[in-house]
Design an enzyme around this catalytic site. Sequence first.
Site, PDB file in Angstrom:
ATOM      1  N   TYR A   1      -1.995  -0.753  10.295  1.00 39.36           N
ATOM      2  CA  TYR A   1      -2.061  -1.252   8.909  1.00 39.36           C
ATOM      3  C   TYR A   1      -0.837  -0.785   8.115  1.00 39.36           C
ATOM      4  O   TYR A   1      -0.176  -1.575   7.433  1.00 39.36           O
ATOM      5  CB  TYR A   1      -3.352  -0.742   8.286  1.00 39.36           C
ATOM      6  CG  TYR A   1      -3.533  -1.023   6.813  1.00 39.36           C
ATOM      7  CD1 TYR A   1      -4.094  -2.214   6.374  1.00 39.36           C
ATOM      8  CD2 TYR A   1      -3.175  -0.065   5.853  1.00 39.36           C
ATOM      9  CE1 TYR A   1      -4.287  -2.456   5.014  1.00 39.36           C
ATOM     10  CE2 TYR A   1      -3.363  -0.300   4.500  1.00 39.36           C
ATOM     11  CZ  TYR A   1      -3.911  -1.497   4.082  1.00 39.36           C
ATOM     12  OH  TYR A   1      -4.099  -1.730   2.737  1.00 39.36           O
TER      13      TYR A   1
ATOM     14  N   SER B   1       0.859  -1.191   0.000  1.00 43.68           N
ATOM     15  CA  SER B   1       0.000   0.000   0.000  1.00 43.68           C
ATOM     16  C   SER B   1       0.889   1.233   0.000  1.00 43.68           C
ATOM     17  O   SER B   1       2.018   1.188   0.526  1.00 43.68           O
ATOM     18  CB  SER B   1      -0.875   0.009   1.262  1.00 43.68           C
ATOM     19  OG  SER B   1      -1.491   1.274   1.435  1.00 43.68           O
TER      20      SER B   1
HETATM   21  N1  NAP Z   1      -8.731  -0.979  -1.428  1.00 45.22           N
HETATM   22  C1  NAP Z   1      -7.712  -0.159  -1.231  1.00 45.22           C
HETATM   23  O1  NAP Z   1      -7.850   1.072  -1.243  1.00 45.22           O
HETATM   24  C2  NAP Z   1      -6.336  -0.729  -0.995  1.00 45.22           C
HETATM   25  C3  NAP Z   1      -5.253   0.145  -1.007  1.00 45.22           C
HETATM   26  C4  NAP Z   1      -3.986  -0.353  -0.787  1.00 45.22           C
HETATM   27  C5  NAP Z   1      -3.808  -1.704  -0.568  1.00 45.22           C
HETATM   28  N2  NAP Z   1      -4.881  -2.548  -0.550  1.00 45.22           N
HETATM   29  C6  NAP Z   1      -4.638  -3.968  -0.298  1.00 45.22           C
HETATM   30  O2  NAP Z   1      -5.240  -4.735  -1.310  1.00 45.22           O
HETATM   31  C7  NAP Z   1      -5.466  -6.048  -0.815  1.00 45.22           C
HETATM   32  C8  NAP Z   1      -6.862  -6.500  -1.203  1.00 45.22           C
HETATM   33  O3  NAP Z   1      -7.807  -5.703  -0.520  1.00 45.22           O
HETATM   34  P1  NAP Z   1      -9.150  -5.163  -1.199  1.00 45.22           P
HETATM   35  O4  NAP Z   1      -9.064  -3.720  -1.180  1.00 45.22           O
HETATM   36  O5  NAP Z   1      -9.411  -5.880  -2.465  1.00 45.22           O
HETATM   37  O6  NAP Z   1     -10.197  -5.571  -0.046  1.00 45.22           O
HETATM   38  P2  NAP Z   1     -11.526  -6.431  -0.002  1.00 45.22           P
HETATM   39  O7  NAP Z   1     -12.351  -6.169  -1.208  1.00 45.22           O
HETATM   40  O8  NAP Z   1     -12.096  -6.195   1.327  1.00 45.22           O
HETATM   41  O9  NAP Z   1     -10.968  -7.931  -0.137  1.00 45.22           O
HETATM   42  C9  NAP Z   1     -10.203  -8.508   0.868  1.00 45.22           C
HETATM   43  C10 NAP Z   1     -10.066  -9.984   0.556  1.00 45.22           C
HETATM   44  O10 NAP Z   1      -9.236 -10.613   1.535  1.00 45.22           O
HETATM   45  C11 NAP Z   1      -9.943 -11.721   2.104  1.00 45.22           C
HETATM   46  N3  NAP Z   1      -9.503 -11.862   3.480  1.00 45.22           N
HETATM   47  C12 NAP Z   1      -9.630 -10.985   4.492  1.00 45.22           C
HETATM   48  N4  NAP Z   1      -9.045 -11.464   5.612  1.00 45.22           N
HETATM   49  C13 NAP Z   1      -8.554 -12.684   5.281  1.00 45.22           C
HETATM   50  C14 NAP Z   1      -7.837 -13.692   5.993  1.00 45.22           C
HETATM   51  N5  NAP Z   1      -7.530 -13.543   7.292  1.00 45.22           N
HETATM   52  N6  NAP Z   1      -7.492 -14.794   5.327  1.00 45.22           N
HETATM   53  C15 NAP Z   1      -7.820 -14.981   4.032  1.00 45.22           C
HETATM   54  N7  NAP Z   1      -8.475 -14.073   3.299  1.00 45.22           N
HETATM   55  C16 NAP Z   1      -8.839 -12.939   3.926  1.00 45.22           C
HETATM   56  C17 NAP Z   1     -11.419 -11.385   1.926  1.00 45.22           C
HETATM   57  O11 NAP Z   1     -12.232 -12.550   1.825  1.00 45.22           O
HETATM   58  P3  NAP Z   1     -13.056 -13.253   3.017  1.00 45.22           P
HETATM   59  O12 NAP Z   1     -13.798 -12.195   3.752  1.00 45.22           O
HETATM   60  O13 NAP Z   1     -13.925 -14.233   2.274  1.00 45.22           O
HETATM   61  O14 NAP Z   1     -12.003 -13.939   3.815  1.00 45.22           O
HETATM   62  C18 NAP Z   1     -11.396 -10.713   0.569  1.00 45.22           C
HETATM   63  O15 NAP Z   1     -11.359 -11.680  -0.462  1.00 45.22           O
HETATM   64  C19 NAP Z   1      -5.215  -5.987   0.696  1.00 45.22           C
HETATM   65  O16 NAP Z   1      -3.935  -6.515   0.987  1.00 45.22           O
HETATM   66  C20 NAP Z   1      -5.240  -4.495   0.977  1.00 45.22           C
HETATM   67  O17 NAP Z   1      -4.500  -4.169   2.122  1.00 45.22           O
HETATM   68  C21 NAP Z   1      -6.155  -2.097  -0.759  1.00 45.22           C
END
Ligand code: NAP
Length: 256
Positions: A156, A143
């Site tokens: 985080y 991130s």
């Molecule tokens: N969205 C942003 O603005 C942003 C920015 C920078 C970085 N990121 C990073 O991008 C990545 C993906 O996030 P996203 O934004 O796509 O979020 P999201 O839509 O909330 O998806 C998160 C995913 O991770 C799974 N998950 C959560 N906790 C878990 C665990 N303990 N074990 C296995 N799976 C788990 C969730 O599925 P279940 O609930 O089914 O487990 C879901 O598939 C993350 O690493 C996040 O930190 C996101």
Amino acid sequence: MDIRVDGKVALVTGASRGIGEATAAELLASGAAGVTITSRKEPNIAEAASRLNDDRVLPLAARADSEADAESAVAATVERFGRLDILVNNAGTNPAAGNLADVDLGAVGKTWEVNQLGPLLWARAAWRHSMAANGGAIVNVASVGGMRVGPVIGAYNVSKAALIHMTYHLANEMAPAVRVNAVAPSVVRTRLSAALWQGIEEHTAKSHPLQRIGEPEDVARAIVFLASDAASWITGVVLPVDGGVTGAAASPGLGG
Ligand SMILES: NC(=O)c1ccc[n+]([C@@H]2O[C@H](COP(=O)([O-])OP(=O)(O)OC[C@H]3O[C@@H](n4cnc5c(N)ncnc54)[C@H](OP(=O)(O)O)[C@@H]3O)[C@@H](O)[C@H]2O)c1
């Protein structure tokens, strides 16, 4: 140039929605021979598999912070598809809102276990079960918050900073067989970051030189590039996928 991953086998953690599901779709569209998708909750990952609707997909319930789940998911991938070429450490969580001085320590521990220890567990499993012998590529989803201080999400951001430094270490330790890189998104339209854009999207968009928040597909395309042979001389880098915020004048408040 068309970015292809023809014939490669991939595993994406946290693929039941958001960036992970978009990455699985992009890998399939780019020619992957097989894609294992994982997340904690069986119904969620089964629903993602039915949306992807492709017999190259292997959906598995697996916790990102469990060594046993990482080992068994990677072993199942190798058993089904013969090897593992691409690991995308995408699963992430952010339950610890507040200043580091007083935020709940249980939530801090969970954040660090999923975001920081988790990618190491999956990288080790991938290395042992396939990549040490056959090579491969690992992409960690970090991130922009891992590169600078932001309010409220310190626990985080610290976990993402650690993930970035772990990317550098693994890139050195696993070379030349395995390339290890990271992407660093800014605010992307997903559930995880809803507090940063829902109801305030125009404001958040304006903080980005490109004047919009990211879509999961913006990040997915960068991940597939780093995983592909088009990036065969790239390892140990962190690619911001951020609408320009990293290179812009300071814009406090952005994390994600
Ligand atoms: N969205 C942003 O603005 C942003 C920015 C920078 C970085 N990121 C990073 O991008 C990545 C993906 O996030 P996203 O934004 O796509 O979020 P999201 O839509 O909330 O998806 C998160 C995913 O991770 C799974 N998950 C959560 N906790 C878990 C665990 N303990 N074990 C296995 N799976 C788990 C969730 O599925 P279940 O609930 O089914 O487990 C879901 O598939 C993350 O690493 C996040 O930190 C996101």
